[in-house]
Structures are given as structure tokens and as C-alpha cells.
Scaffold this motif. Structure first.
Motif, short mmCIF file in Angstrom:
data_model
loop_
_atom_site.label_atom_id
_atom_site.label_comp_id
_atom_site.label_asym_id
_atom_site.label_seq_id
_atom_site.Cartn_x
_atom_site.Cartn_y
_atom_site.Cartn_z
N GLN A 284 0.88 -1.29 -0.04
CA GLN A 284 0.08 -0.10 0.12
C GLN A 284 0.99 1.24 -0.01
O GLN A 284 0.37 2.08 -0.59
N TRP A 285 2.01 1.36 0.76
CA TRP A 285 2.67 2.32 0.85
C TRP A 285 4.08 2.28 0.27
O TRP A 285 5.15 2.85 0.91
N GLY A 286 4.21 1.67 -0.68
CA GLY A 286 5.39 1.29 -1.36
C GLY A 286 6.61 2.61 -1.52
O GLY A 286 7.76 2.22 -0.98
N GLN A 287 6.12 3.67 -1.77
CA GLN A 287 6.94 4.77 -2.05
C GLN A 287 7.28 5.75 -0.72
O GLN A 287 7.96 6.53 -0.79
N LYS A 288 6.63 5.20 0.17
CA LYS A 288 6.78 6.10 1.77
C LYS A 288 7.75 5.56 2.49
O LYS A 288 8.33 4.41 2.38
N ILE A 290 9.97 3.82 5.58
CA ILE A 290 9.29 2.97 6.64
C ILE A 290 9.06 3.46 7.91
O ILE A 290 8.13 3.35 8.58
N ALA A 291 10.26 4.42 8.14
CA ALA A 291 10.17 4.86 9.53
C ALA A 291 8.86 6.02 10.14
O ALA A 291 8.47 6.08 10.92
N LEU A 292 8.34 6.57 8.64
CA LEU A 292 7.19 7.47 8.98
C LEU A 292 5.94 6.67 8.87
O LEU A 292 4.87 7.38 9.18
N HIS A 293 5.73 5.79 7.93
CA HIS A 293 4.54 5.16 7.63
C HIS A 293 4.24 3.81 8.10
O HIS A 293 4.88 2.83 7.63
N ARG A 294 4.09 3.56 9.39
CA ARG A 294 4.40 2.21 10.14
C ARG A 294 3.10 1.22 9.84
O ARG A 294 3.36 0.11 9.47
N ASP A 308 14.89 1.00 13.46
CA ASP A 308 16.20 1.15 13.68
C ASP A 308 17.00 -0.16 14.21
O ASP A 308 17.91 -0.48 13.69
N ARG A 309 16.32 -0.87 15.22
CA ARG A 309 16.82 -2.06 15.68
C ARG A 309 17.10 -3.30 14.64
O ARG A 309 17.73 -4.10 14.52
N ALA A 310 16.18 -3.08 13.71
CA ALA A 310 15.98 -4.06 12.44
C ALA A 310 16.72 -3.78 11.45
O ALA A 310 16.87 -4.40 10.59
N GLY A 311 17.79 -2.61 11.81
CA GLY A 311 18.74 -2.22 10.69
C GLY A 311 18.12 -1.28 9.51
O GLY A 311 18.63 -1.44 8.38
N ILE A 312 16.96 -0.99 9.55
CA ILE A 312 16.28 -0.10 8.66
C ILE A 312 16.59 1.30 8.69
O ILE A 312 16.61 1.87 9.88
N THR A 313 17.03 2.19 7.73
CA THR A 313 17.41 3.47 8.09
C THR A 313 16.02 4.22 7.76
O THR A 313 15.03 3.88 7.35
N THR A 314 16.27 5.70 8.15
CA THR A 314 15.21 6.70 8.19
C THR A 314 14.85 6.78 6.53
O THR A 314 13.54 7.37 6.31
N GLU A 315 15.66 6.42 5.61
CA GLU A 315 15.64 6.86 3.97
C GLU A 315 14.87 5.61 3.64
O GLU A 315 14.36 5.80 2.44
N ASP A 316 15.20 4.52 4.07
CA ASP A 316 14.36 3.24 3.30
C ASP A 316 12.77 3.37 3.35
O ASP A 316 12.16 3.72 4.09
N ARG A 317 12.74 2.89 2.00
CA ARG A 317 11.12 3.01 1.64
C ARG A 317 10.61 1.51 1.78
O ARG A 317 11.23 0.56 1.51
N SER A 322 13.95 -5.58 1.83
CA SER A 322 14.16 -6.82 1.32
C SER A 322 13.85 -7.87 2.23
O SER A 322 13.41 -7.39 3.51
N LYS A 323 13.61 -9.01 1.69
CA LYS A 323 13.12 -10.21 2.53
C LYS A 323 14.03 -10.45 3.96
O LYS A 323 13.48 -10.65 5.04
N PRO A 324 15.40 -10.27 4.14
CA PRO A 324 15.97 -10.49 5.43
C PRO A 324 15.66 -9.55 6.29
O PRO A 324 15.34 -9.65 7.31
N LYS A 325 15.61 -8.09 5.76
CA LYS A 325 14.94 -7.03 6.77
C LYS A 325 13.71 -7.17 7.02
O LYS A 325 13.48 -6.88 8.32
N LEU A 326 12.73 -7.65 6.21
CA LEU A 326 11.55 -7.87 6.50
C LEU A 326 11.35 -8.95 7.62
O LEU A 326 10.67 -8.79 8.68
#
Length: 410
Positions: A284-288, A290-294, A308-317, A322-326
Motif C-alpha cells: 500500500q505504501w511502497g514509496q513511503k 518505513i520509519a514514517l508510515h508504520r 532502527d533495531r531491525a537495521g532499517i534507515t530513516t530513508e529506506d522505503r 528486502s526479505k532479510p530486513k522484513l
């Protein structure tokens, strides 16, 4: 026939209630209540943030005993004789009305613990009990029959029956041990967890209504609790933490308060449901960002911390997840690992796990199985409940039964 001479040592909730029950059961008995300090009922006065959490609105003994990490089995029969409803009725008869809060805790309608203390003191006076304050006891000796109490003032006092209601005071344990009783080592219960994560601590004040927490390494079934949680400037607190600390009191003590805590921030969903929720948000929020649209029902600051604990940056959409990050994000949401490095203090409760071995007590009368005429009530016993009025209830119950039995001529 001479009237019974009865001494109660300890001027807390259990001591007062036991003395009153005894004097009311046998008005001819000479009942003396001895307290070391100038201020009786000190714990009553400060409990519940100064409101006194008298009991809990749980009126079925089978359910009530489930709130005691230690002592529940022994209390089952005792609660059939005097339970929470009896406590409510007793205070009502004294003109003190209790109210029930949403979580089941019961307080005086005045929201003032002095109401409870004054009620007990008034009932003590009415029953003709001799209240001796600033009278420290140093030891007790068995006579044949009866007992001799040795006071710090070098006085002695003899009695036919003796109730020890000294709480977790080392003196009570010492006297019990001298009478041959086994003492389960006292350790703290009801405390908060220190977690050395500055980023978590920076969220101090964030609270959640339902979080599941579990202590790793405690076997099956695991020690876990689900309930409200509060993030603090030293780690975590709240009802779920306090309850888990009670059930895990011995385990944590044995491990010097070093343990791994597993946190499920979304206990109403299983892991696969959480994964699907995240995939739905990703679609639904592909281009948003991650840190701002939970798309997940968590406080925003907590969500950013978990991301942040999951290793996802504030810029990552979301589209780039990725599957490992998910997988890592799902893991952090449902089974995040947090090191416990110590315990904090829960100032409203001072509860100890440990005390007189329960197998040595007759729970119909609270009389010692080793020494006839010796009785125990309250926190001197190896009984402790979770937070919510349960510790006071065990004090009312055990002291009432002891008082009735001591007043009996049989």
C-alpha cells in the motif's frame, strides 16, 4: 478459669487484623499487640501511593490463588474460610466503604490510606486490645506451657499463645528459626527491570496497553506475562513487568538479575499475521519511508526505535524492504531480545519472596505444626502475590484465621 493471654508481635496489617479477630472471637482474652516503632501500620500508610490497595475484586478462591507465585496452593483452603469478599464486608461493617477500579484493585472511597489505618486502630481500641508502641522484641522462649517474650527494655512478657506477624523483618525469621522453623531465603519480589539501551531509555514515558514479555531460559512453561508496559529512563516498568518479576523472583535472584527478556510488542497477533500486516503496508505504501508510515498500531517513537533495531534507515522505503530486513523487523516486533542487567525499585510495594516454610504451618488455623500455640500470619510466611492488592489479602486471610484459632478455648 483464667482468661487466655495472647501476644501479637508486629504492628502491621496482619498483626492488627489478627489481634482484632482474636479479641472479637474471645472478648475475655487479654490481647497485647507489640510494635517496635512509634508509627504502626507504616506499610499500610504508604501502600498504593498513599491510597492503600486493600484487596482485589476477585471473589472466587480458585481464581484468587492464581495470583500468588508462592503460597497459592496453601491459600486455596484458607480463602474458602476468609477471602476478598469477607475483607470488603469486614471493612464495610466498620463504616469503611471500598471502591473497585477498572483493573480490579480495591481502595477506600476516600482514596486515603489513613482511612484504613484509623479503622484498624479504632477497632483495636474498641476490642480492648493493649497496643504497645516503641517496644522492640529481641527474642522469645518456649515455656511449658506458653511463651516468654523478651523486650529490648529488659522487660519480659508471658503469654499462652503467640502470633508472629513481623513481615519480612529479620527478627521474625530469627525467632521462627529458634523455634525450629525452616526459613526459605528471602529475596525481593515486585521490581522493575534495568535495560542498558540508551535508545530505549530515550523513549521514557511511552506506554502500551498490552505487551507480552518472557524470560529466556526458564523452561516450559516459560515465565511470561502479558499486560500494560511503561518504558522508563532506566528500562521498563508497568504491571506486566512487576508480575513477571514476582513469578521470576527466585530465577532472577539466582542469576544475579542478569537475564534475557523476549518482548512481543504485538501479542494479539501471531508471527505470521504480523508478517502479513507488514506485507500489506509494503504493497500500500511502497514509496513511503518505513520509519514514517508504520501501518502497525504502535506509538510512533517506539516504531522508529524498532525499525532502527531491525537495521532499517530513516530513508529506506517500503518498496525497498528486502526479505532479510522484513524477517528482522518481524523478529523485533514479536520476539525482540533485551538484556536485563539489574532490578529497579517499585516504591509502592515492598514485597519479599521467602519466609517460614509453608509445610510447617496448619493453614486451617495458621498454627505451627512444630510448636503448639505458636501462630504465623502475613509476610513472615513464604507467600507473596503479584501487585494489585493480593499481598494485603493474604495478610487479612492468614491473620484472621490465626486470630480466630488463638481465641478458641479448644
Amino acid at each position: 478459669m483464667l482468661p487466655l493471654n495472647i501476644v501479637v508481635v508486629g504492628g502491621g496489617a496482619a498483626g492488627f487484623f489478627g489481634a482484632i479477630a482474636c479479641a472479637e472471637a474471645n472478648p475475655q482474652a487479654q490481647v497485647t499487640l507489640i510494635e517496635a516503632s512509634r508509627q504502626p501500620l507504616a506499610k499500610v500508610l504508604i501502600s498504593g501511593g498513599g491510597r492503600c490497595n486493600v484487596t482485589h475484586a476477585c471473589f472466587e478462591p480458585a481464581r484468587l490463588v492464581q495470583n500468588y507465585p508462592r503460597g497459592g496452593k496453601a491459600l486455596r483452603g484458607a480463602f474458602t474460610r476468609f477471602q476478598a469478599q469477607d475483607t470488603v464486608d469486614w471493612f464495610t461493617d466498620q463504616g469503611v466503604h471500598l471502591k473497585t477500579e477498572a483493573d480490579g484493585r480495591m481502595f477506600p472511597i476516600t482514596d486515603n490510606s489513613e482511612t484504613i489505618a484509623e479503622c484498624l486502630i479504632k477497632a483495636t481500641s474498641k476490642a480492648g486490645i493493649e497496643l504497645r508502641l516503641e517496644t522492640p522484641v529481641i527474642s522469645a522462649k518456649l515455656l511449658h506451657p506458653g511463651f516468654e517474650i523478651f523486650l529490648k527494655s529488659r522487660e519480659t512478657q508471658k503469654c499462652d499463645r503467640l502470633l508472629l506477624a513481623t513481615g519480612s523483618n529479620p527478627l521474625g525469621y530469627k525467632i521462627a528459626r529458634e523455634f525450629g522453623h525452616q526459613i526459605e531465603p528471602p529475596v525481593p519480589s515486585l521490581f522493575t527491570f534495568n535495560i542498558p539501551d540508551p535508545k530505549l531509555r530515550s523513549l521514557a514515558g511511552v506506554s502500551l496497553n498490552s505487551v507480552q514479555i518472557r524470560l529466556a531460559g526458564t523452561g516450559k512453561p516459560p515465565l511470561q506475562q502479558t499486560g500494560p508496559l511503561l518504558i522508563t529512563h532506566w528500562g521498563i516498568s508497568g504491571p506486566a513487568v512487576l508480575k513477571l518479576s514476582a513469578w521470576g523472583a527466585r530465577f532472577l535472584h539466582e542469576n544475579r538479575y542478569q537475564a534475557t527478556l523476549l518482548v512481543n510488542w504485538l501479542p494479539e497477533f501471531n508471527q505470521e499475521q504480523v508478517r502479513q500486516k507488514i506485507l500489506d503496508v509494503k504493497t500500500q505504501w511502497g514509496q513511503k519511508a518505513i520509519a514514517l508510515h508504520r501501518g502497525i498500531d504502535l506509538p510512533h517513537r517506539l516504531w522508529q526505535y524498532i525499525v532502527d533495531r531491525a537495521g532499517i534507515t530513516t530513508e529506506d522505503r517500503w518498496a525497498e524492504l528486502s526479505k532479510p530486513k522484513l524477517n528482522q523487523l518481524v523478529q523485533e516486533l514479536t520476539q525482540g531480545e533485551y538484556p536485563i542487567t539489574g532490578k529497579g525499585v517499585f516504591k509502592e510495594e515492598f514485597v519479599t519472596c521467602g519466609g517460614v516454610n509453608l509445610k510447617e504451618i496448619n493453614f486451617k488455623t495458621m498454627e505451627s505444626r512444630l510448636i503448639p500455640g505458636l501462630y504465623f500470619a502475613g509476610e513472615i510466611l513464604d507467600i507473596d502475590g503479584i501487585t494489585g492488592g493480593f499481598n494485603f489479602q493474604s495478610a487479612w486471610t492468614t491473620s484472621y484465621l490465626a486470630g480466630i484459632a488463638m481465641g478458641s478455648r479448644e
